[in-house]
Design an enzyme around this catalytic site. Structure first.
Site, PDB file in Angstrom:
ATOM      1  N   GLU A  46      -0.955  -9.235  -0.182  1.00 17.61           N
ATOM      2  CA  GLU A  46      -2.357  -9.471   0.192  1.00 17.61           C
ATOM      3  C   GLU A  46      -3.250  -9.577  -1.040  1.00 17.61           C
ATOM      4  O   GLU A  46      -4.172 -10.385  -1.073  1.00 17.61           O
ATOM      5  CB  GLU A  46      -2.840  -8.351   1.126  1.00 17.61           C
ATOM      6  CG  GLU A  46      -2.184  -8.450   2.506  1.00 17.61           C
ATOM      7  CD  GLU A  46      -2.574  -7.310   3.416  1.00 17.61           C
ATOM      8  OE1 GLU A  46      -2.188  -6.158   3.122  1.00 17.61           O
ATOM      9  OE2 GLU A  46      -3.266  -7.551   4.426  1.00 17.61           O
ATOM     10  N   ALA A  99       0.872  -1.174   0.000  1.00 22.57           N
ATOM     11  CA  ALA A  99       0.000   0.000   0.000  1.00 22.57           C
ATOM     12  C   ALA A  99       0.910   1.226   0.000  1.00 22.57           C
ATOM     13  O   ALA A  99       2.058   1.150   0.442  1.00 22.57           O
ATOM     14  CB  ALA A  99      -0.875  -0.012   1.243  1.00 22.57           C
ATOM     15  N   GLU A 154       4.486  -5.212   7.535  1.00 18.26           N
ATOM     16  CA  GLU A 154       3.772  -4.116   8.209  1.00 18.26           C
ATOM     17  C   GLU A 154       4.226  -3.851   9.632  1.00 18.26           C
ATOM     18  O   GLU A 154       4.288  -2.694  10.055  1.00 18.26           O
ATOM     19  CB  GLU A 154       2.257  -4.396   8.205  1.00 18.26           C
ATOM     20  CG  GLU A 154       1.578  -4.143   6.862  1.00 18.26           C
ATOM     21  CD  GLU A 154       1.625  -5.333   5.923  1.00 18.26           C
ATOM     22  OE1 GLU A 154       2.382  -6.302   6.193  1.00 18.26           O
ATOM     23  OE2 GLU A 154       0.917  -5.308   4.909  1.00 18.26           O
ATOM     24  N   GLY A 189       0.309  -4.892   1.106  1.00 19.69           N
ATOM     25  CA  GLY A 189      -0.923  -4.971   0.306  1.00 19.69           C
ATOM     26  C   GLY A 189      -0.720  -5.687  -1.019  1.00 19.69           C
ATOM     27  O   GLY A 189      -1.679  -6.233  -1.580  1.00 19.69           O
TER      28      GLY A 189
HETATM   29  N1  COA Z   1       4.601   3.068  -0.639  1.00 19.46           N
HETATM   30  C1  COA Z   1       5.007   4.227  -1.192  1.00 19.46           C
HETATM   31  N2  COA Z   1       6.092   4.329  -1.966  1.00 19.46           N
HETATM   32  C2  COA Z   1       6.822   3.233  -2.150  1.00 19.46           C
HETATM   33  C3  COA Z   1       6.474   1.995  -1.589  1.00 19.46           C
HETATM   34  C4  COA Z   1       5.309   1.934  -0.802  1.00 19.46           C
HETATM   35  N3  COA Z   1       4.875   0.805  -0.247  1.00 19.46           N
HETATM   36  N4  COA Z   1       7.401   1.068  -1.948  1.00 19.46           N
HETATM   37  C5  COA Z   1       8.289   1.711  -2.716  1.00 19.46           C
HETATM   38  N5  COA Z   1       7.950   3.017  -2.839  1.00 19.46           N
HETATM   39  C6  COA Z   1       8.648   4.064  -3.589  1.00 19.46           C
HETATM   40  C7  COA Z   1       9.880   4.569  -2.850  1.00 19.46           C
HETATM   41  O1  COA Z   1       9.506   5.537  -1.874  1.00 19.46           O
HETATM   42  C8  COA Z   1      10.680   5.152  -3.973  1.00 19.46           C
HETATM   43  O2  COA Z   1      10.107   6.399  -4.346  1.00 19.46           O
HETATM   44  P1  COA Z   1      11.061   7.693  -4.601  1.00 19.46           P
HETATM   45  O3  COA Z   1      11.924   7.290  -5.756  1.00 19.46           O
HETATM   46  O4  COA Z   1      10.096   8.774  -4.929  1.00 19.46           O
HETATM   47  O5  COA Z   1      11.837   7.881  -3.346  1.00 19.46           O
HETATM   48  C9  COA Z   1      10.393   4.192  -5.135  1.00 19.46           C
HETATM   49  O6  COA Z   1       9.182   3.531  -4.797  1.00 19.46           O
HETATM   50  C10 COA Z   1      11.478   3.144  -5.334  1.00 19.46           C
HETATM   51  O7  COA Z   1      11.659   2.465  -4.112  1.00 19.46           O
HETATM   52  P2  COA Z   1      13.104   2.280  -3.391  1.00 19.46           P
HETATM   53  O8  COA Z   1      12.860   2.048  -1.952  1.00 19.46           O
HETATM   54  O9  COA Z   1      14.006   3.385  -3.786  1.00 19.46           O
HETATM   55  O10 COA Z   1      13.594   0.941  -4.107  1.00 19.46           O
HETATM   56  P3  COA Z   1      14.620  -0.126  -3.509  1.00 19.46           P
HETATM   57  O11 COA Z   1      14.949  -1.039  -4.633  1.00 19.46           O
HETATM   58  O12 COA Z   1      15.739   0.539  -2.807  1.00 19.46           O
HETATM   59  O13 COA Z   1      13.793  -0.970  -2.398  1.00 19.46           O
HETATM   60  C11 COA Z   1      11.846  -2.113  -1.531  1.00 19.46           C
HETATM   61  C12 COA Z   1      12.702  -1.764  -2.782  1.00 19.46           C
HETATM   62  C13 COA Z   1      10.587  -2.811  -2.017  1.00 19.46           C
HETATM   63  C14 COA Z   1      12.644  -3.063  -0.609  1.00 19.46           C
HETATM   64  C15 COA Z   1      11.491  -0.808  -0.766  1.00 19.46           C
HETATM   65  O14 COA Z   1      10.936   0.114  -1.688  1.00 19.46           O
HETATM   66  C16 COA Z   1      10.495  -1.004   0.355  1.00 19.46           C
HETATM   67  O15 COA Z   1      10.862  -1.502   1.416  1.00 19.46           O
HETATM   68  N6  COA Z   1       9.223  -0.553   0.141  1.00 19.46           N
HETATM   69  C17 COA Z   1       8.212  -0.583   1.163  1.00 19.46           C
HETATM   70  C18 COA Z   1       7.698  -1.991   1.352  1.00 19.46           C
HETATM   71  C19 COA Z   1       6.661  -2.044   2.443  1.00 19.46           C
HETATM   72  O16 COA Z   1       6.942  -1.851   3.616  1.00 19.46           O
HETATM   73  N7  COA Z   1       5.426  -2.336   2.036  1.00 19.46           N
HETATM   74  C20 COA Z   1       4.335  -2.517   2.948  1.00 19.46           C
HETATM   75  C21 COA Z   1       3.533  -1.294   3.054  1.00 19.46           C
HETATM   76  S1  COA Z   1       2.245  -1.496   4.229  1.00 19.46           S
END
Ligand code: COA
Length: 257
Positions: free
Chosen positions: A115, A66, A135, A112
């Site tokens: 999910e 999400a 989460e 999400g």
């Molecule tokens: N919500 C909002 N933005 C998100 C996102 C999320 N769940 N997951 C990734 N993004 C965005 C990042 O903020 C980044 O945006 P920016 O370039 O404007 O800063 C872009 O997507 C790329 O992500 P980034 O983190 O730079 O890529 P990465 O390869 O370094 O890492 C992940 C990949 C998936 C490990 C990391 O993005 C992450 O941990 N995301 C969140 C996962 C999460 O906790 N999801 C559950 C949400 S309830």
């Protein structure tokens, strides 16, 4: 139908839905959730659509969760309604759709995103896929059915472990614990999903809808899955599909549903 965050195309009886926010790793914001809900419902109503395949754009992510930026400042009430509304307009709809839904998990499926994959009827993952419910690392819990559906698919112990550690599993582990039905190379992912869809499309759409309802019934509180099966089984006998399927068998030809 007009969408901003998803792409949809009907090809050969498959509705292919692609989440199209690659710069945000396909994180699903409110608008995307609403659009997905509409797209799935439109697919179910469209008689030319026999199977729905959902995937993410790009090679990195199915859905990275999400959109965290949207709910970071929410109150208790707003948090509860985010969960309730999302479950109602998308996640429950997907699970209970009577058109088979295949998730083609092409990379990160987190929060999400996992999910949504769990709500689909079948999951195929690419070898680079990573799945998790992280989460609790954000101070919250899965709110789109993840605590329930992960337990149903992988068992309570594995769900406890994955949710409490916030750990991601790779595609092979996901396969081993029953989270995904198959793992293939990323280049083969969509073709594998389409091949599975082709196998499904040989079968009676009405019988598949009955099967989905009967299987789901066993996972609903207060519903007797065996009774639901009896009722769905009986209903099949009143359908043209049943007449065609049994007649085709007796005439030694392929059924034409
Ligand atoms: N919500 C909002 N933005 C998100 C996102 C999320 N769940 N997951 C990734 N993004 C965005 C990042 O903020 C980044 O945006 P920016 O370039 O404007 O800063 C872009 O997507 C790329 O992500 P980034 O983190 O730079 O890529 P990465 O390869 O370094 O890492 C992940 C990949 C998936 C490990 C990391 O993005 C992450 O941990 N995301 C969140 C996962 C999460 O906790 N999801 C559950 C949400 S309830």
């Amino acid at each position: 139908m007009e969408y901003k965050n998803i792409l949809t195309e009907v090809v050969d009886g498959n509705l292919e839905i692609i989440i199209n926010r690659p710069e945000k790793l396909n994180a699903i914001n409110k608008e995307t959730i609403e659009e997905l809900g509409r797209a799935f419902q439109a697919g179910e109503k469209d008689a030319s659509v026999r199977v729905i395949i959902i995937s993410g754009s790009g090679e990195k992510a199915f859905i990275a969760g999400a959109d965290i930026s949207e709910f970071a400042n929410f109150s208790i009430e707003e948090g509860e309604s985010l969960s309730a509304e999302g479950q109602k307009i998308l996640f429950d709809i997907v699970e209970n759709l009577t058109t088979p839904v295949i998730a083609a998990v092409n990379g990160f499926a987190l929060g999400g995103g996992l999910e949504l994959a769990l709500a689909c009827h079948v999951r195929i993952a690419s070898a680079n896929a990573k799945m998790g419910l992280p989460e609790v690392s954000l101070g919250v819990i899965p709110g789109y059915g993840g605590t329930q559906r992960l337990s149903q698919l992988a068992g309570k112990g594995k769900a406890m472990e994955m949710i409490l550690t916030a750990r991601m599993v790779d595609a092979n582990e996901a396969h081993r614990i029953g989270l995904v039905n198959a793992v293939v190379e990323q280049v083969d992912l969509m073709d594998t999903a389409r091949a599975m869809a082709a196998t499904m499309k040989k079968n009676s759409p009405l019988a598949m809808a009955s099967a989905i309802r009967a299987i789901n019934a066993g996972f609903k509180n207060g519903v007797d899955g065996f009774k639901a099966e009896i009722s769905e089984f009986g209903k099949c006998f009143g359908t043209d599909d049943f007449k065609e399927g049994t007649t085709a068998f007796l005439e030694k030809r392929k059924a034409n549903f």
